[in-house]
Motif scaffolding. Sequence first.
Motif, PDB file in Angstrom:
ATOM      1  N   VAL A  98     -15.988 -34.006  28.031  1.00  0.00           N
ATOM      2  CA  VAL A  98     -15.741 -35.388  27.638  1.00  0.00           C
ATOM      3  C   VAL A  98     -16.479 -35.632  26.328  1.00  0.00           C
ATOM      4  CG1 VAL A  98     -16.084 -37.800  28.277  1.00  0.00           C
ATOM      5  CG2 VAL A  98     -15.523 -36.102  30.041  1.00  0.00           C
ATOM      6  N   GLU A  99     -15.807 -36.192  25.333  1.00  0.00           N
ATOM      7  CA  GLU A  99     -16.416 -36.429  24.028  1.00  0.00           C
ATOM      8  C   GLU A  99     -16.304 -37.899  23.653  1.00  0.00           C
ATOM      9  OE1 GLU A  99     -15.086 -33.782  21.001  1.00  0.00           O
ATOM     10  OE2 GLU A  99     -15.376 -31.981  22.214  1.00  0.00           O
ATOM     11  N   LEU A 100     -17.436 -38.519  23.391  1.00  0.00           N
ATOM     12  CA  LEU A 100     -17.503 -39.909  22.980  1.00  0.00           C
ATOM     13  C   LEU A 100     -18.274 -39.987  21.665  1.00  0.00           C
ATOM     14  CD1 LEU A 100     -18.532 -41.431  26.430  1.00  0.00           C
ATOM     15  CD2 LEU A 100     -16.232 -41.313  25.487  1.00  0.00           C
ATOM     16  N   ASP A 101     -17.781 -40.792  20.756  1.00  0.00           N
ATOM     17  CA  ASP A 101     -18.418 -40.928  19.442  1.00  0.00           C
ATOM     18  C   ASP A 101     -18.413 -42.416  19.085  1.00  0.00           C
ATOM     19  OD1 ASP A 101     -19.378 -40.730  16.884  1.00  0.00           O
ATOM     20  OD2 ASP A 101     -17.835 -39.373  16.154  1.00  0.00           O
ATOM     21  N   PRO A 102     -19.431 -43.171  19.546  1.00  0.00           N
ATOM     22  CA  PRO A 102     -19.413 -44.634  19.388  1.00  0.00           C
ATOM     23  C   PRO A 102     -19.209 -45.111  17.960  1.00  0.00           C
ATOM     24  CG  PRO A 102     -21.180 -43.974  20.864  1.00  0.00           C
ATOM     25  CD  PRO A 102     -20.617 -42.707  20.292  1.00  0.00           C
TER      26      PRO A 102
END
Length: 453
Positions: A207-211
């Motif tokens: 899972v990849e999140l980049d705010p």
Amino acid sequence: MTETDAVLRAVRERVDPTATERERLRTVADRLVERAEAAIDERDLDADVVRVGSTARGTWVRGDRDIDVFVRFPPSLERDELEEHGLAVGNAVLPNGHEEYAEHPYVKGEFEGYDVDLVPCYAVESAREIRSAVDRTPFHTDYLAARLDDDLAADVRLCKQFLKGIGAYGSDLKTEGFSGYLTELLVLEYGGFRALLEAAAEWHPPVELDPESHGEASFDDPLVVVDPTDPERNVAAVVSAANVARLQHYARRFRDDPRESYFFTSARDPMDAAAVRAALADRGTRALAVRFDDERLAGLVEDQRYPQLRRSLDGLVRGLEERGFEVVRAATWADETAVLFCELAVAELPAIERHRGPPVHVGEHAAGFYEKYADDDAVYGPYIDGDRYVVERERSVRSAAAFAESELESVALGHAVERLVAAGDYVVLADADVAVLAEEFGTELAAYFDPRP
């Protein structure tokens, strides 16, 4: 009100700090900052003081008594001067404290009933210019303070307590779980605790999140949350695949059957020696433990000790399985001593082992194998099986315990463990003898023999 609403309200009543707690914390924190500023002025230092961490951001859980104070120095200051001045201020503020070491020394102590970390750092312009890892922390506080309102802060507290309840909270290398900062970012990213659980229930790692949509590096981790203040850092780098899966499991459980009990762990009753022996008898398995009692290992801090123990456990398991012993499950624990524990389905092997040679048609290589064993009275063969030469030869070790006693040096071990093994500073326990571990590791053994997600 839905059942979920009722559960979350009940949990909030237990985890939200009371008004009295908040006021007490604010008063003590202000006095700490004043003391630090006074210590800076007395020494005529070019520095300022900032509060960081969950108590500075309003995301602390009731009962938490930690205050983090950072003293920021100019980047032009040499590292040894930063350490010298930082410790001088820390010891002045916390005269009964003690020095600890992360990337550089800091002072840890107690002040009016609160646990305080007083940490020196550099006042860099951005998190990309850090000179030590702690230099990022003030940027984390600034970023979140600008974005977390009271409702989101309350949801962060719910999320922290949920992660504590399922055993996945804490970024130390023993736990390999979710840090407070990561928890805050996840709640912020999804807009609340319930939305985070809904999303996590359907995650498909990685899972990849980049705010901030500014990531500049690639990561090979099951969960990636690019630090909003540093595009080259994964805030979730320490989180193990098991803890990502654990969050998913309990997110689904809570969604389908909301319960207050998910937020609060119940202590395991420790096993005694008799219960350990009974568990092994019931399971029909064998046990092997390698115990280290040397203070060179027991004295390591957990973030040094557990990676070394896990590496050593992996090496031991691979070594056992390569020699034909079948490992059911393995674990490592540390307290006053440290233990590598293996449960085996097969712990004893025949006197001989089968050794396959090359195919007969490979010529010189095959001839060399045949000639090596042709006149060896200690082997059966060589004979032909299919198209290959085969011999049956005596095993070097016939039991898992004998392997641990005589060949442990042959497997990959952590450096500190390797030194102890080379010096013979370890004890091997087998089968019923492992029951002696219950005196120190009764709770861990209870969790081992009654595993839960």
